[in-house]
Scaffold this active site. Structure first.
Site, PDB file in Angstrom:
ATOM      1  N   ASP A  85      -0.643  -0.028  -7.708  1.00 27.43           N
ATOM      2  CA  ASP A  85      -0.080   0.919  -7.685  1.00 27.43           C
ATOM      3  C   ASP A  85      -0.074   2.358  -8.668  1.00 27.43           C
ATOM      4  O   ASP A  85       0.355   2.980  -9.004  1.00 27.43           O
ATOM      5  CB  ASP A  85       1.147   0.051  -8.128  1.00 27.43           C
ATOM      6  N   ARG A 141      -6.704  11.617  10.950  1.00 28.02           N
ATOM      7  CA  ARG A 141      -6.756  12.874  11.263  1.00 28.02           C
ATOM      8  C   ARG A 141      -7.598  13.720  12.690  1.00 28.02           C
ATOM      9  O   ARG A 141      -6.941  13.978  13.036  1.00 28.02           O
ATOM     10  CB  ARG A 141      -7.526  14.105   9.705  1.00 28.02           C
ATOM     11  N   SER A 160      -2.925  19.202  13.764  1.00 24.56           N
ATOM     12  CA  SER A 160      -1.937  16.891  13.204  1.00 24.56           C
ATOM     13  C   SER A 160      -1.648  18.053  11.853  1.00 24.56           C
ATOM     14  O   SER A 160      -2.155  18.049  11.310  1.00 24.56           O
ATOM     15  CB  SER A 160      -3.833  16.775  12.734  1.00 24.56           C
TER      16      SER A 160
HETATM   17  O1  F6P Z   1       1.903  -4.443  -6.555  1.00 25.16           O
HETATM   18  C1  F6P Z   1       1.008  -3.980  -5.613  1.00 25.16           C
HETATM   19  C2  F6P Z   1       1.086  -4.877  -4.182  1.00 25.16           C
HETATM   20  O2  F6P Z   1       0.421  -4.094  -4.022  1.00 25.16           O
HETATM   21  C3  F6P Z   1       2.479  -3.761  -4.075  1.00 25.16           C
HETATM   22  O3  F6P Z   1       2.008  -2.121  -3.662  1.00 25.16           O
HETATM   23  C4  F6P Z   1       2.945  -4.367  -2.550  1.00 25.16           C
HETATM   24  O4  F6P Z   1       4.358  -3.789  -2.005  1.00 25.16           O
HETATM   25  C5  F6P Z   1       2.373  -5.389  -3.253  1.00 25.16           C
HETATM   26  O5  F6P Z   1       1.514  -5.526  -3.932  1.00 25.16           O
HETATM   27  C6  F6P Z   1       2.338  -6.183  -2.030  1.00 25.16           C
HETATM   28  O6  F6P Z   1       2.111  -8.099  -2.956  1.00 25.16           O
HETATM   29  P1  F6P Z   1       1.718  -8.726  -1.779  1.00 25.16           P
HETATM   30  O7  F6P Z   1       0.703  -9.276  -1.783  1.00 25.16           O
HETATM   31  O8  F6P Z   1       2.412 -10.307  -2.831  1.00 25.16           O
HETATM   32  O9  F6P Z   1       2.668  -8.743   0.106  1.00 25.16           O
END
Ligand code: F6P
Length: 322
Positions: A128, A155, A215
């Protein structure tokens, strides 16, 4: 410093293995023994571990995921869990512990430090990129490359059918994956948690699109207030029924794959500096790289999410997507 532990915690991210490798090999070079706990804090609670050597981290630099496995431990949020983890640390006579994970993992590390007499440092591992104290977290670069590769493919089909594609990317609290992959893929718009009422702005924006644009790619961060790509597509269809709209949710595909070169290098540098930081007596800090320099951010600060997106990048996206 004679013996340290390492674990990966929270969502996995490409580059975690490169970081583990760097920690083990740096420690090995300095005659420090390393053990790896399995499934993050769960392994620390249950004393589930493996001995790590130069050989055991061979052939992993290019692999996504984490050889130590990972988890989001509920038990670690309890006093009992924290006390058990502290006992494991004591049992192994650990002098240091490296946590590779995101903000939740660092919050856990802070709690643990109240129960265990051990120096803890962190390496930022999350796709993230929503941590203060580093320009790039481990996993982010690979994830955005995965996203743009997928969008390049979308695309082609979007252009062939003159369609709008609403693409959902990860980021439950942050729109950084959305913004950077939008810039990298030439997307027309983004919807992110940091911007309020952005779906209204999107509807207005659709009116301004050039008529010859065939697109259109709209990237929605999963944490956007609208509620995800399917909701956004519904709203577009309601206000702009003349458009043909399709949805793609990229999901966990963004978390896998071979780490990019940048990821491997950053993860290696951070792993090396994590061991160095422990040797220097640093404690409860996250290793980061800011403006190409290694930095140490206290866990309290590293846990905070970035509140707003870089306005200049948003302007660039706005200008270039027209
Ligand atoms: O925190 C990293 C992340 O990939 C987020 O972007 C996402 O919301 C979350 O983990 C998903 O978590 P899980 O694998 O527990 O569903």
């Amino acid at each position: 410093m004679k013996k340290i532990g390492v674990l990966t915690s929270g969502g996995d991210s490409p580059g975690m293995n490169a970081c583990i490798r760097a920690i083990v090999r740096t420690a090995n070079y300095l005659n420090i023994e390393v053990i790896g706990f399995i499934r993050g804090y769960e392994g620390l609670i249950d004393n589930d571990y493996v001995q790590l050597s130069r050989q055991s981290v061979s052939g992993i630099i290019h692999r996504g995921g984490t050889i130590l496995k990972t988890a989001r431990s509920k038990r670690f949020r309890t006093t009992e869990g924290l006390m058990k983890a502290a006992q494991t640390i004591q049992h192994h006579h650990l002098d240091g512990l490296v946590i590779i994970g995101g903000d939740g993992s660092f919050k856990g590390a802070l709690d643990l430090s109240k129960y265990a007499d051990v120096k803890i440092v962190g390496c930022p591992g999350t796709i993230d990129n929503d941590l203060i104290g580093t320009d790039f977290t481990i996993g982010y670069d690979t994830a955005i490359n995965t996203v743009i590769e997928a969008i390049d493919k979308l695309r082609d089909t979007a252009e062939s059918h003159d369609r709008i594609f609403v693409v959902e990317v990860m980021g439950k609290d942050a729109g950084l994956i959305a913004l950077r992959s939008a810039l990298g893929s030439g997307a027309e718009a983004i919807l992110v948690p940091e911007i309020k009422n952005d779906v209204d702005l999107l509807i207005q924006k659709i009116n301004t699109w050039r008529k010859d644009k065939s697109s259109k790619i709209i990237i929605v961060a999963e944490g956007d207030e609208t509620g995800g790509a399917y909701k956004v597509a519904e709203i577009i269809k309601q206000y702009k029924p003349e458009h043909d709209v399709r949805v793609t949710v990229l999901g966990h595909i963004q978390r896998g794959g071979n780490p990019t070169c940048m990821e491997r290098v950053n993860a290696s540098i951070m792993g090396y500096y994590a061991v160095k930081a422990l040797l220097e007596g640093k404690h409860n800090v996250m290793i980061g790289i800011v403006d190409k320099k290694v930095t140490y951010t206290p866990f309290e600060r590293a846990t905070k999410h970035i509140e707003e997106l870089n306005p200049e990048l948003l302007t660039i996206l706005e200008i270039l997507s027209n």
